[in-house]
Design a protein around this motif. Structure first.
Motif, PDB file in Angstrom:
ATOM      1  N   ILE A 177      -2.751  -0.398   4.123  1.00 52.87           N
ATOM      2  CA  ILE A 177      -4.078  -0.289   3.510  1.00 52.87           C
ATOM      3  C   ILE A 177      -5.029   0.210   4.588  1.00 52.87           C
ATOM      4  N   SER A 188      -7.350  -5.316   4.064  1.00 59.91           N
ATOM      5  CA  SER A 188      -6.277  -5.206   5.045  1.00 59.91           C
ATOM      6  C   SER A 188      -6.248  -6.429   5.962  1.00 59.91           C
ATOM      7  N   LYS A 226      -9.723   0.126   3.011  1.00 58.86           N
ATOM      8  CA  LYS A 226     -10.414  -1.130   2.710  1.00 58.86           C
ATOM      9  C   LYS A 226     -10.090  -2.140   3.810  1.00 58.86           C
ATOM     10  N   GLY A 254       0.839  -1.199   0.000  1.00 56.33           N
ATOM     11  CA  GLY A 254       0.000   0.000   0.000  1.00 56.33           C
ATOM     12  C   GLY A 254       0.869   1.241   0.000  1.00 56.33           C
ATOM     13  N   THR A 286      -5.209  -9.600   4.076  1.00 55.47           N
ATOM     14  CA  THR A 286      -3.776  -9.544   3.774  1.00 55.47           C
ATOM     15  C   THR A 286      -2.953  -9.894   5.004  1.00 55.47           C
ATOM     16  N   ASP A 301       1.774  -2.237  -4.640  1.00 56.87           N
ATOM     17  CA  ASP A 301       0.536  -1.462  -4.732  1.00 56.87           C
ATOM     18  C   ASP A 301      -0.186  -1.887  -5.998  1.00 56.87           C
TER      19      ASP A 301
END
Length: 127
Positions: A95, A102, A98, A30, A105, A53
């Motif tokens: 991030i 996040s 969202k 990010g 991930t 990203d």
């Protein structure tokens, strides 16, 4: 998945790396204001760094100071492993907007065995 090197050429993959006691490998996922500023700071300190990203323009900019810059549209475990994130000592997930992406991930990173995962929080509920 696309890797953008310093010459802003597109290629694929990040070579496997043996962890050394001397150099710590960081990854930033990010490249918003927080992620980009952190990437620039770590790079200026000479740290080994992977940046990721979904925005090609942000990754192109980061490729000016980071050799391992990747455009990923999906942060699946498979994609993260392909670019070498599993070899990182510390991964910073930047991030913020969202939450679902996040959280997923972070779960992927922990399941991959990443030693240290730091996630950005934009609200009291997240942090």
């Amino acid at each position: 998945m696309k890797k953008i090197n310093k010459k802003t050429e597109l290629s694929a993959g990040f070579g496997s790396r043996k962890k050394s006691a001397k150099r710590e490998l960081f990854c930033i996922i990010g490249l918003g204001r927080f992620g980009m500023a952190l990437a620039e700071s770590l790079s200026a300190e000479g740290k080994e760094l992977i940046v990721i990203d979904s925005n090609r323009y942000k990754v192109n900019y980061a490729a000016q100071f980071c050799e391992n810059a990747f455009v990923l549209d999906s942060l699946s475990r498979e994609n993260l492993e392909k670019v070498g994130v599993g070899e990182c000592d510390t991964v910073i997930v930047g991030i913020g907007r969202k939450l679902d992406i996040s959280v997923l991930t972070v779960l992927n990173l922990k399941n991959m065995g990443v030693e240290r995962v730091i996630a950005k929080s934009t609200s009291a509920e997240q942090g």
